[in-house]
Design a protein around this motif. Sequence first.
Motif, mmCIF file in Angstrom:
data_model
loop_
_atom_site.group_PDB
_atom_site.id
_atom_site.type_symbol
_atom_site.label_atom_id
_atom_site.label_comp_id
_atom_site.label_asym_id
_atom_site.label_seq_id
_atom_site.Cartn_x
_atom_site.Cartn_y
_atom_site.Cartn_z
ATOM 1 N N MET A 211 0.817 -1.213 0.000
ATOM 2 C CA MET A 211 0.000 0.000 0.000
ATOM 3 C C MET A 211 0.846 1.257 0.000
ATOM 4 N N SER A 212 1.945 1.229 0.728
ATOM 5 C CA SER A 212 2.827 2.391 0.751
ATOM 6 C C SER A 212 3.382 2.681 -0.641
ATOM 7 N N ASP A 213 3.751 1.615 -1.364
ATOM 8 C CA ASP A 213 4.283 1.794 -2.719
ATOM 9 C C ASP A 213 3.232 2.425 -3.639
ATOM 10 N N VAL A 214 1.979 1.955 -3.527
ATOM 11 C CA VAL A 214 0.907 2.500 -4.366
ATOM 12 C C VAL A 214 0.653 3.970 -4.042
ATOM 13 N N ILE A 215 0.556 4.271 -2.748
ATOM 14 C CA ILE A 215 0.282 5.650 -2.332
ATOM 15 C C ILE A 215 1.399 6.592 -2.775
ATOM 16 N N GLU A 216 2.644 6.147 -2.619
ATOM 17 C CA GLU A 216 3.771 7.003 -2.997
ATOM 18 C C GLU A 216 3.892 7.136 -4.514
ATOM 19 N N LYS A 217 3.691 6.057 -5.245
ATOM 20 C CA LYS A 217 3.857 6.102 -6.702
ATOM 21 C C LYS A 217 2.874 7.064 -7.345
ATOM 22 N N TYR A 218 1.627 7.031 -6.876
ATOM 23 C CA TYR A 218 0.606 7.869 -7.495
ATOM 24 C C TYR A 218 0.324 9.133 -6.685
ATOM 25 N N GLU A 219 1.121 9.343 -5.626
ATOM 26 C CA GLU A 219 1.004 10.544 -4.795
ATOM 27 C C GLU A 219 -0.437 10.753 -4.319
ATOM 28 N N ILE A 220 -1.010 9.680 -3.789
ATOM 29 C CA ILE A 220 -2.413 9.717 -3.343
ATOM 30 C C ILE A 220 -2.484 10.340 -1.946
ATOM 31 N N PRO A 221 -3.264 11.364 -1.769
ATOM 32 C CA PRO A 221 -3.390 11.979 -0.444
ATOM 33 C C PRO A 221 -4.342 11.173 0.451
ATOM 34 N N THR A 222 -3.882 10.013 0.852
ATOM 35 C CA THR A 222 -4.653 9.155 1.745
ATOM 36 C C THR A 222 -3.688 8.405 2.639
ATOM 37 N N GLN A 223 -4.202 7.487 3.446
ATOM 38 C CA GLN A 223 -3.404 6.734 4.398
ATOM 39 C C GLN A 223 -3.754 5.259 4.285
ATOM 40 N N SER A 224 -2.842 4.417 4.746
ATOM 41 C CA SER A 224 -3.055 2.981 4.684
ATOM 42 C C SER A 224 -3.110 2.402 6.087
ATOM 43 N N CYS A 225 -3.686 1.188 6.167
ATOM 44 C CA CYS A 225 -3.734 0.495 7.451
ATOM 45 C C CYS A 225 -3.915 -0.995 7.213
ATOM 46 N N VAL A 226 -3.126 -1.796 7.889
ATOM 47 C CA VAL A 226 -3.362 -3.235 7.956
ATOM 48 C C VAL A 226 -4.043 -3.513 9.286
ATOM 49 N N LEU A 227 -5.215 -4.118 9.237
ATOM 50 C CA LEU A 227 -6.024 -4.299 10.432
ATOM 51 C C LEU A 227 -5.574 -5.556 11.184
ATOM 52 N N THR A 228 -4.360 -5.484 11.688
ATOM 53 C CA THR A 228 -3.800 -6.542 12.513
ATOM 54 C C THR A 228 -3.852 -6.113 13.974
ATOM 55 N N HIS A 229 -3.507 -7.016 14.876
ATOM 56 C CA HIS A 229 -3.558 -6.693 16.302
ATOM 57 C C HIS A 229 -2.569 -5.580 16.618
ATOM 58 N N VAL A 230 -2.923 -4.750 17.580
ATOM 59 C CA VAL A 230 -2.103 -3.584 17.928
ATOM 60 C C VAL A 230 -0.670 -3.979 18.286
ATOM 61 N N THR A 231 -0.488 -5.104 18.950
ATOM 62 C CA THR A 231 0.874 -5.519 19.306
ATOM 63 C C THR A 231 1.672 -5.911 18.066
ATOM 64 N N ASN A 232 1.007 -6.466 17.055
ATOM 65 C CA ASN A 232 1.683 -6.742 15.792
ATOM 66 C C ASN A 232 2.149 -5.444 15.134
ATOM 67 N N THR A 233 1.288 -4.436 15.180
ATOM 68 C CA THR A 233 1.653 -3.161 14.559
ATOM 69 C C THR A 233 2.840 -2.524 15.258
ATOM 70 N N ILE A 234 2.904 -2.636 16.569
ATOM 71 C CA ILE A 234 4.070 -2.122 17.298
ATOM 72 C C ILE A 234 5.331 -2.832 16.815
ATOM 73 N N GLU A 235 5.259 -4.148 16.630
ATOM 74 C CA GLU A 235 6.409 -4.883 16.109
ATOM 75 C C GLU A 235 6.755 -4.445 14.691
ATOM 76 N N CYS A 236 5.745 -4.164 13.887
ATOM 77 C CA CYS A 236 5.986 -3.680 12.516
ATOM 78 C C CYS A 236 6.730 -2.349 12.538
ATOM 79 N N ILE A 237 6.336 -1.459 13.434
ATOM 80 C CA ILE A 237 7.017 -0.166 13.558
ATOM 81 C C ILE A 237 8.464 -0.374 13.976
#
Length: 468
Positions: A211-237
Amino acid sequence: MSQSYCYTLGSKTYPFRNLAELMAKATPARSGDRLAGVIALSAEERAVAQMTLADIPLKTFLNDVLIPYESDEITRLIIDEHDEKAFAPIAHLTVGDFRNWLLSDHATPSVLASIRMGVTPEMAAAVSKIMRNQDLILVAKKCHVTTAFRNTIGLPGHLSTRLQPNHPTDDVNGIAASILDGLLYGNGDAVIGINPATDNVSQAIKLMNLMSDVIEKYEIPTQSCVLTHVTNTIECIEAGAPVDLVFQSIGGTEATNSSFGFNLNTLAEAQDAALSLRRGNVGNNVMYFETGQGSALSANAHYGLDQQTCEVRAYAVARKFKPLLVNTVVGFIGPEYLFDGKEITRAGLEDHFCGKLLGVPMGCDVCYTNHAEADQNDMDNLLTLLGVAGCSFVMGIPGSDDIMLNYQTTSFHDALYVRRVLGSRPAPEFEHWLTKMQIMKNTDQHILSDSLPPSFMPSLKMLPGGGV
């Protein structure tokens, strides 16, 4: 301290053991409260409970808490962060008076914004129980809640959409095709959000990068989110993944959230981690929460409360963390909690009203499961009513059928319909992008371009069969 309540009608007295029972029996009928054994036994008892509730002073909810302060961190959050100054203009009112005041011309958008931190979830839930559907719509329309990350969500006259490109095997080409389809209908300004079929850290990072690649390539003024558990997202960060929004399903009791595997400290850690990335360029609302009536009951963590009151308590959690988006997935849990189209419609309007009154950026997944007594006409009705009420965002899914989660919701063209019917616009930054990309040839009338945007053609040819 809990106290009993009663109402005398003619020669008959109706006793209610405590405020929780009174709130439950005043609630419009729904299957979840019947399942929990807290529903009014007759229409007469419900009407009496509503009359009794209307006479309760709002101050009561600060002293007679529904779940003990000592045993529930959400009760402590509600009481400890209650703003007495914001409450002062309405402190003298009963629940019935509050309803009348909310419907009056004195309750302007600016006045409603000024009192929101003085309104507790229980006050909001109580007043909603004595309001008609049109009351819920009228007041919600006056409650303006605006948030921002890479665009601005919730402005009056605007309706955003979550582009939900779920795939049963997380196939990259399938997800990419759904994203393209949604963008071509003008969907995706609230968020491009994926529910992963395989829920782990490595898969989440893979989808975040896509999603980040798509948003950056087309310069889309939006945001992405993977709806995984909050602790997974902390690990992703921590692993350096491009996290825009942190997701978590939340409930209205500490025990519900414990069953989901988190607490308020977990959310605070995740919020701090996401803010440290500084990925937003318009604002810094980095959280995305989902809720749904019945979640506390399904976790056996409802403390005898009705499901709508538990739901509204979850909005106290949301409000604490200043989210970009809050989504009530209104018919997803199933007919055991909301039986048919009428109950789903009522719940959607209640949730939206209560969230907006509390200052939460409220959207709605207008949806149902295939074993519910509901159909797409019911969803059309609720979608239209929520659009009238000023809902912040709805879902956009290919064909309105989520083939991964197996439920029915709103499609890309449903969002286009409601924007055309009501004259609602996408987020302003996203609308400008739609014009620049030649996706829309007339944004005032929401008319799509006749041909594929030139910028998408090279990518389309890379998909299987794209050169045909």
